[in-house]
Design a protein around this motif. Sequence first.
Motif, PDB file in Angstrom:
ATOM      1  N   GLY A  14      -5.181   3.212  -1.918  1.00 22.29           N
ATOM      2  CA  GLY A  14      -3.827   2.685  -2.006  1.00 22.29           C
ATOM      3  C   GLY A  14      -2.769   3.764  -1.999  1.00 22.29           C
TER       4      GLY A  14
ATOM      5  N   TYR B  80       1.197  -2.616   3.359  1.00 23.47           N
ATOM      6  CA  TYR B  80       0.734  -2.514   1.976  1.00 23.47           C
ATOM      7  C   TYR B  80       1.808  -3.032   1.029  1.00 23.47           C
ATOM      8  CZ  TYR B  80      -0.557   0.093  -2.329  1.00 23.47           C
ATOM      9  OH  TYR B  80      -0.879   0.481  -3.616  1.00 23.47           O
TER      10      TYR B  80
ATOM     11  N   PHE C  58      -3.059  -5.878   1.116  1.00 22.47           N
ATOM     12  CA  PHE C  58      -2.669  -5.659   2.505  1.00 22.47           C
ATOM     13  C   PHE C  58      -2.305  -7.005   3.121  1.00 22.47           C
ATOM     14  CE2 PHE C  58      -5.855  -2.514   1.221  1.00 22.47           C
ATOM     15  CZ  PHE C  58      -5.074  -1.372   1.290  1.00 22.47           C
TER      16      PHE C  58
ATOM     17  N   SER D 261      -7.406  -1.028  -1.680  1.00 20.40           N
ATOM     18  CA  SER D 261      -6.472  -0.872  -2.794  1.00 20.40           C
ATOM     19  C   SER D 261      -7.203  -1.005  -4.123  1.00 20.40           C
ATOM     20  CB  SER D 261      -5.336  -1.900  -2.695  1.00 20.40           C
ATOM     21  OG  SER D 261      -5.854  -3.209  -2.811  1.00 20.40           O
TER      22      SER D 261
END
Length: 191
Positions: free
Chosen positions: A85, A103, A138, A169
């Motif tokens: 991330g 993101y 995402f 992430s």
Amino acid sequence: MSCRVGFVWETPQHFSRYIEDCGAVCEVVTPHMLAAPFFRGQFTCLIIPTGFGNAKYTNLLPALRASSPRIERFVENGGNLLVFGAAADKAGAYDWLPFPVTYAHDFHPAQVRCEKGSPGADLIDDYDPDRIECDGSFPSHGGTCLGVTGSADVIIGYSLGKGKIVVTSVHEYPSREFLKKFCCQGEQTVL
């Protein structure tokens, strides 16, 4: 075959030692090295850790953008790329990747669901999938979903040439087995 991992950060981290404990040789690749046109490290895998997009932690993002063509060639030629991330709400934090990724930063524990036997399931194998720390999701991407929490993708994959890219992430170290496989199944390739 030698498993050589390039850990892209300014300094060695605990993550570097964890990689070595999983059986790979780990070399720290600083942003200056990564962006330098003369740098020619040979690796089976590159790892971009959590926080690469947050200027409070690192100045890595400009180096990733400058090295984008080299990173793409690295994967095409058989190297694997593991990206965590960005840890910042920054538009375009993943624009250096060879496929689109959007993101949304949001640190939270989550239930992560993955198809059994998939790289996503392997990545979280050491954890309770009902409560895994994630630093975002995402909302849109050009890859394949490998792990989801609710309706949000948190692990995505993308194949390019002979290599693979996994973007996650999940805010935990990947499982030992995932690292052993992912880092050692890539071909040693010049970055």
